[in-house]
Design a protein around this motif. Structure first.
Motif, PDB file in Angstrom:
ATOM      1  N   ASN A  15      -8.781  -0.984 -18.619  1.00 42.52           N
ATOM      2  CA  ASN A  15      -7.463  -0.977 -17.970  1.00 42.52           C
ATOM      3  C   ASN A  15      -7.662  -0.934 -16.439  1.00 42.52           C
ATOM      4  N   ASP A  49     -10.504   8.453 -17.364  1.00 42.18           N
ATOM      5  CA  ASP A  49      -9.782   8.032 -16.153  1.00 42.18           C
ATOM      6  C   ASP A  49     -10.319   8.791 -14.958  1.00 42.18           C
ATOM      7  N   ASN A 106      -8.599   9.596 -12.376  1.00 40.15           N
ATOM      8  CA  ASN A 106      -7.572  10.486 -11.820  1.00 40.15           C
ATOM      9  C   ASN A 106      -7.489  11.792 -12.611  1.00 40.15           C
ATOM     10  N   CYS A 110      -1.406  -4.618 -17.118  1.00 36.49           N
ATOM     11  CA  CYS A 110      -0.565  -5.682 -16.575  1.00 36.49           C
ATOM     12  C   CYS A 110      -1.290  -6.995 -16.335  1.00 36.49           C
ATOM     13  N   LYS A 164      -0.384   3.495 -11.971  1.00 30.37           N
ATOM     14  CA  LYS A 164       0.590   3.046 -10.965  1.00 30.37           C
ATOM     15  C   LYS A 164       1.966   3.671 -11.142  1.00 30.37           C
ATOM     16  N   VAL A 172     -15.694   5.554 -14.211  1.00 31.95           N
ATOM     17  CA  VAL A 172     -16.668   4.675 -14.859  1.00 31.95           C
ATOM     18  C   VAL A 172     -17.353   3.866 -13.765  1.00 31.95           C
ATOM     19  N   THR A 190      -5.229   3.490  -8.600  1.00 33.74           N
ATOM     20  CA  THR A 190      -5.325   2.556  -9.727  1.00 33.74           C
ATOM     21  C   THR A 190      -6.611   1.740  -9.701  1.00 33.74           C
ATOM     22  N   CYS A 234      11.478   1.937 -12.263  1.00 33.40           N
ATOM     23  CA  CYS A 234      12.647   1.897 -13.136  1.00 33.40           C
ATOM     24  C   CYS A 234      12.319   0.941 -14.280  1.00 33.40           C
ATOM     25  N   GLY A 291      -0.979   0.801 -19.948  1.00 35.32           N
ATOM     26  CA  GLY A 291      -1.641  -0.074 -20.913  1.00 35.32           C
ATOM     27  C   GLY A 291      -2.788   0.638 -21.624  1.00 35.32           C
ATOM     28  N   MET A 324       9.201   4.183  -6.543  1.00 34.86           N
ATOM     29  CA  MET A 324      10.356   3.817  -7.363  1.00 34.86           C
ATOM     30  C   MET A 324       9.879   3.058  -8.609  1.00 34.86           C
ATOM     31  N   ILE A 337       5.763  -1.495 -16.200  1.00 27.81           N
ATOM     32  CA  ILE A 337       5.230  -0.583 -17.227  1.00 27.81           C
ATOM     33  C   ILE A 337       5.534  -1.086 -18.640  1.00 27.81           C
TER      34      ILE A 337
HETATM   35  C1  LIG Z   1       5.112   0.877  -5.647  1.00 25.23           C
HETATM   36  C2  LIG Z   1       5.243   0.444  -7.081  1.00 25.23           C
HETATM   37  C3  LIG Z   1       6.509   0.307  -7.640  1.00 25.23           C
HETATM   38  C4  LIG Z   1       6.653  -0.093  -8.973  1.00 25.23           C
HETATM   39  N1  LIG Z   1       7.912  -0.198  -9.535  1.00 25.23           N
HETATM   40  C5  LIG Z   1       8.040  -0.496 -10.849  1.00 25.23           C
HETATM   41  C6  LIG Z   1       9.325  -0.491 -11.486  1.00 25.23           C
HETATM   42  O1  LIG Z   1      10.367  -0.229 -10.872  1.00 25.23           O
HETATM   43  N2  LIG Z   1       9.375  -0.767 -12.819  1.00 25.23           N
HETATM   44  C7  LIG Z   1       8.263  -1.033 -13.547  1.00 25.23           C
HETATM   45  O2  LIG Z   1       8.355  -1.236 -14.761  1.00 25.23           O
HETATM   46  N3  LIG Z   1       7.043  -1.075 -12.965  1.00 25.23           N
HETATM   47  C8  LIG Z   1       6.912  -0.807 -11.649  1.00 25.23           C
HETATM   48  N4  LIG Z   1       5.672  -0.824 -11.048  1.00 25.23           N
HETATM   49  C9  LIG Z   1       4.556  -1.442 -11.774  1.00 25.23           C
HETATM   50  C10 LIG Z   1       3.954  -0.541 -12.825  1.00 25.23           C
HETATM   51  O3  LIG Z   1       3.807   0.764 -12.333  1.00 25.23           O
HETATM   52  C11 LIG Z   1       2.618  -1.141 -13.232  1.00 25.23           C
HETATM   53  O4  LIG Z   1       2.821  -2.489 -13.576  1.00 25.23           O
HETATM   54  C12 LIG Z   1       1.978  -0.441 -14.426  1.00 25.23           C
HETATM   55  O5  LIG Z   1       2.088   0.952 -14.292  1.00 25.23           O
HETATM   56  C13 LIG Z   1       0.531  -0.884 -14.526  1.00 25.23           C
HETATM   57  O6  LIG Z   1      -0.068  -0.315 -15.653  1.00 25.23           O
HETATM   58  P1  LIG Z   1      -1.507  -0.750 -16.107  1.00 25.23           P
HETATM   59  O7  LIG Z   1      -1.686  -0.309 -17.510  1.00 25.23           O
HETATM   60  O8  LIG Z   1      -1.724  -2.193 -15.834  1.00 25.23           O
HETATM   61  O9  LIG Z   1      -2.564   0.059 -15.260  1.00 25.23           O
HETATM   62  P2  LIG Z   1      -2.654   0.884 -13.911  1.00 25.23           P
HETATM   63  O10 LIG Z   1      -1.428   1.623 -13.645  1.00 25.23           O
HETATM   64  O11 LIG Z   1      -3.186  -0.003 -12.853  1.00 25.23           O
HETATM   65  O12 LIG Z   1      -3.745   1.983 -14.307  1.00 25.23           O
HETATM   66  C14 LIG Z   1      -5.108   1.738 -14.331  1.00 25.23           C
HETATM   67  C15 LIG Z   1      -5.806   3.052 -14.620  1.00 25.23           C
HETATM   68  O13 LIG Z   1      -7.207   2.807 -14.691  1.00 25.23           O
HETATM   69  C16 LIG Z   1      -7.876   3.837 -14.007  1.00 25.23           C
HETATM   70  N5  LIG Z   1      -9.163   3.322 -13.521  1.00 25.23           N
HETATM   71  C17 LIG Z   1      -9.367   2.217 -12.759  1.00 25.23           C
HETATM   72  N6  LIG Z   1     -10.685   2.060 -12.502  1.00 25.23           N
HETATM   73  C18 LIG Z   1     -11.319   3.076 -13.126  1.00 25.23           C
HETATM   74  C19 LIG Z   1     -12.679   3.461 -13.230  1.00 25.23           C
HETATM   75  N7  LIG Z   1     -13.666   2.741 -12.666  1.00 25.23           N
HETATM   76  N8  LIG Z   1     -12.979   4.576 -13.930  1.00 25.23           N
HETATM   77  C20 LIG Z   1     -12.004   5.306 -14.524  1.00 25.23           C
HETATM   78  N9  LIG Z   1     -10.699   4.988 -14.449  1.00 25.23           N
HETATM   79  C21 LIG Z   1     -10.358   3.894 -13.768  1.00 25.23           C
HETATM   80  C22 LIG Z   1      -6.957   4.225 -12.871  1.00 25.23           C
HETATM   81  O14 LIG Z   1      -7.240   5.519 -12.380  1.00 25.23           O
HETATM   82  C23 LIG Z   1      -5.589   4.100 -13.531  1.00 25.23           C
HETATM   83  O15 LIG Z   1      -5.175   5.306 -14.123  1.00 25.23           O
HETATM   84  C24 LIG Z   1       5.501  -0.383  -9.741  1.00 25.23           C
HETATM   85  C25 LIG Z   1       4.228  -0.237  -9.189  1.00 25.23           C
HETATM   86  C26 LIG Z   1       4.092   0.179  -7.864  1.00 25.23           C
HETATM   87  C27 LIG Z   1       2.705   0.329  -7.295  1.00 25.23           C
END
Ligand SMILES: Cc1cc2nc3c(=O)[nH]c(=O)nc-3n(C[C@H](O)[C@H](O)[C@H](O)COP(=O)(O)OP(=O)(O)OC[C@H]3O[C@@H](n4cnc5c(N)ncnc54)[C@H](O)[C@@H]3O)c2cc1C
Length: 490
Positions: free
Chosen positions: A262, A35, A37, A456, A43, A234, A415, A60, A16, A58, A465
């Motif tokens: 995010n 970030d 990381n 999300c 995630k 942050v 995350t 997909c 996102g 996993m 994703i």
């Molecule tokens: C085990 C598992 C399996 C999954 N399987 C699937 C699947 O099959 N298909 C699918 O579509 N999705 C799947 N997902 C879900 C998908 O990965 C997530 O829904 C999506 O990646 C979330 O994206 P997001 O943008 O919400 O942020 P996130 O991925 O939560 O990223 C947040 C980011 O913010 C950063 N951050 C947080 N706090 C700070 C801070 N204070 N300072 C600096 N940086 C910070 C973190 O380091 C991270 O990089 C899975 C997730 C997991 C955990």
């Protein structure tokens, strides 16, 4: 000296945050993406080790046609940077009445009758089975929008559904797409998203791991004049007179009238901004939001090919679909004898994902979210993954060179921070549950001027994703309008 002031700061390079930051930079805003990381992806980060490349767990993506990940790459004019693949086949295994685990039909265009044969749906139940599939697939957006306040279980309860078909619709499909018990999952989110998968296909991956997509979005920030700082945590979002003014980080203080977070709504409000900046009603609302269930699992690194051809699949039985009552028992230690397992084999869609003749197989099952859970707490869940995988793939145990368990603590570390008891290691973010889905999704704007949420937790629809990236697109459009109006007025 590097620039300290920007039009917008984006905290977090998950799907996102990175999509939003990339689009804002492409559309001319000066953007700082931060970030904690070492690389983007959150995630769904891509990993590599000893000649293997894979996604952390996993992951997909779906749908295949009209996938928003690809749409954003195109808008950024970077579609040639990532190889997205959709092999069109999968290898789900259903435990039939003989106790065997036959593989799902291998046709690229699904034939309901072949699926019914595989699921042992008797002739007498097939007309009803076709009816529920047809209604699910053909429902109009207006009708779907009316389903925010009922659960998917309640909607399915309107039909007479064969038990094995029900286990298919819930086990591999709904439990995996949403990670929410079917009797809590909002029917609007379930029907809308499952409809997309049935009509537009599923099973999208990327060479090198799907995290490559988020890395490319982050590259777009740099290539369009913005700045990206990784390994930068942050600590605080600064607020003056009800307006955001910037961020304090482990690598300095940066200023901007717009901050897009995010990092998760709960960590952003309760930790990065601080409760004192919000009225109590909003704080109570934020504290009451509930996440999805977590996924934990095992990565198997093998010295031979164990799973041929299929890029991913699910292992399930007529008894594995989850609901609230079953989940409550499992969460308190009574893990069911058989549980749905999701698995992915990167070398079956990316020839360079493993050394020749070897494989990495990543797996996952439902598990509790609490990042405080220890290895000892997770061990029975990892053992359950072994038990299920070894039953279906008897060659696996002897082919393992090494294996690793991952936990809800690993997910949280990669995350979002834990700010509330029991929450932080969830799979998706805030759950797509009744009261938090469709028209009732948490807003992408906070009651502080210039503060937005992306990912999300807010603003997007679809699976994992896809949902996060959809939110990235929508929040970028909103921020651009807000920025333009500020320029026009102030
Ligand atoms: C085990 C598992 C399996 C999954 N399987 C699937 C699947 O099959 N298909 C699918 O579509 N999705 C799947 N997902 C879900 C998908 O990965 C997530 O829904 C999506 O990646 C979330 O994206 P997001 O943008 O919400 O942020 P996130 O991925 O939560 O990223 C947040 C980011 O913010 C950063 N951050 C947080 N706090 C700070 C801070 N204070 N300072 C600096 N940086 C910070 C973190 O380091 C991270 O990089 C899975 C997730 C997991 C955990």
């Amino acid at each position: 000296m590097a620039k300290q002031s920007y039009d917008a700061i984006v905290i977090g390079a998950g799907f996102g945050g990175a999509a939003c930051a990339g689009l804002l930079a492409k559309h001319g805003l000066s953007v700082l993406l931060l970030d904690k990381n070492a690389k983007a992806g959150g995630k769904a980060m891509a990993f590599s080790k000893k000649g293997f490349t894979y996604t952390a767990w996993m992951v997909c993506s779906a749908p295949t046609d009209g996938n928003v990940l690809e749409a954003v790459l195109k808008e950024l004019e970077m579609e040639d940077r990532v190889t997205l693949v959709a092999p069109g086949i999968q290898g789900s295994r259903f435990k039939n009445s003989k106790g065997e685990w036959p593989i799902s039909p291998q046709d690229k265009t699904p034939d309901p009758n072949k699926i019914f044969d595989w699921l042992e749906v008797p002739e007498a139940d097939r007309a009803d089975a076709l009816q529920v599939l047809a209604d699910l697939t053909m429902m109009s957006p207006d009708e779907i929008a009316k389903l925010d306040d009922i659960s998917f279980a309640e909607w399915l309860g309107r039909y007479k559904i064969n038990k094995n078909l029900y286990s298919f619709l819930i086990g591999p499909v709904s439990d995996g797409c949403f990670m929410v018990p079917v009797d809590a999952l909002a029917a609007s989110e379930a029907v809308g998203t499952i409809q997309q998968v049935f009509l537009r296909g599923g099973g999208v991956f990327a060479h090198g791991g799907i995290g490559r997509v988020a890395e490319t979005y982050a590259d777009a920030v740099k290539e369009n004049g913005g700045r990206v700082i990784m390994r930068c945590r942050v600590e605080k979002i600064t607020v003056e007179d009800g307006k955001v003014t910037g961020v304090i980080t482990s690598k300095g203080t940066f200023k901007a009238p717009i901050v897009v977070s995010n990092a998760g709504i709960q960590p952003t409000v309760l930790k990065l901004v601080g409760e004192q900046h919000f009225d109590q009603g909003y704080v109570n609302y934020v504290k009451g939001l509930l996440p999805s269930i977590a996924m934990v699992g095992v990565r198997y690194f093998t010295n031979k090919v164990v799973i041929k051809d299929v890029p991913y699949g699910t292992i399930f039985t007529p008894d594995t679909p989850m609901n609230m009552a079953k989940w409550m028992k499992a969460k308190t230690g009574a893990i069911p004898d058989e549980i749905t397992v999701w698995y992915e084999v990167p070398s079956n869609y990316d020839p360079n994902a493993a050394p020749p003749g070897k494989q990495v197989i990543v797996t996952g099952i439902w598990a509790p979210c609490d990042p405080k859970r220890t290895k000892k707490d997770h061990q029975p869940w990892w053992d359950k993954v072994d038990e299920m995988m070894f039953k279906v793939f008897p060659d696996l145990p002897n082919a393992i060179e090494w294996k690793e368990g991952y936990s809800s603590r690993d997910v949280s570390n990669l995350t979002r921070d834990q700010v509330l008891p029991g929450i932080g290691g969830e799979c998706i973010g805030l759950g797509q549950i009744v009261g938090q889905a469709g028209g009732r999704k948490p807003p992408t704007t906070a009651p502080i001027q210039g503060l937005f949420f992306v990912g999300c937790d807010a603003g997007g629809t679809g699976i994992g994703i896809q949902q996060a990236t959809d939110s990235g697109v929508k929040v970028a459009r909103m921020v651009e309008r807000y920025h333009a109006m500020r320029q026009a007025i102030i």
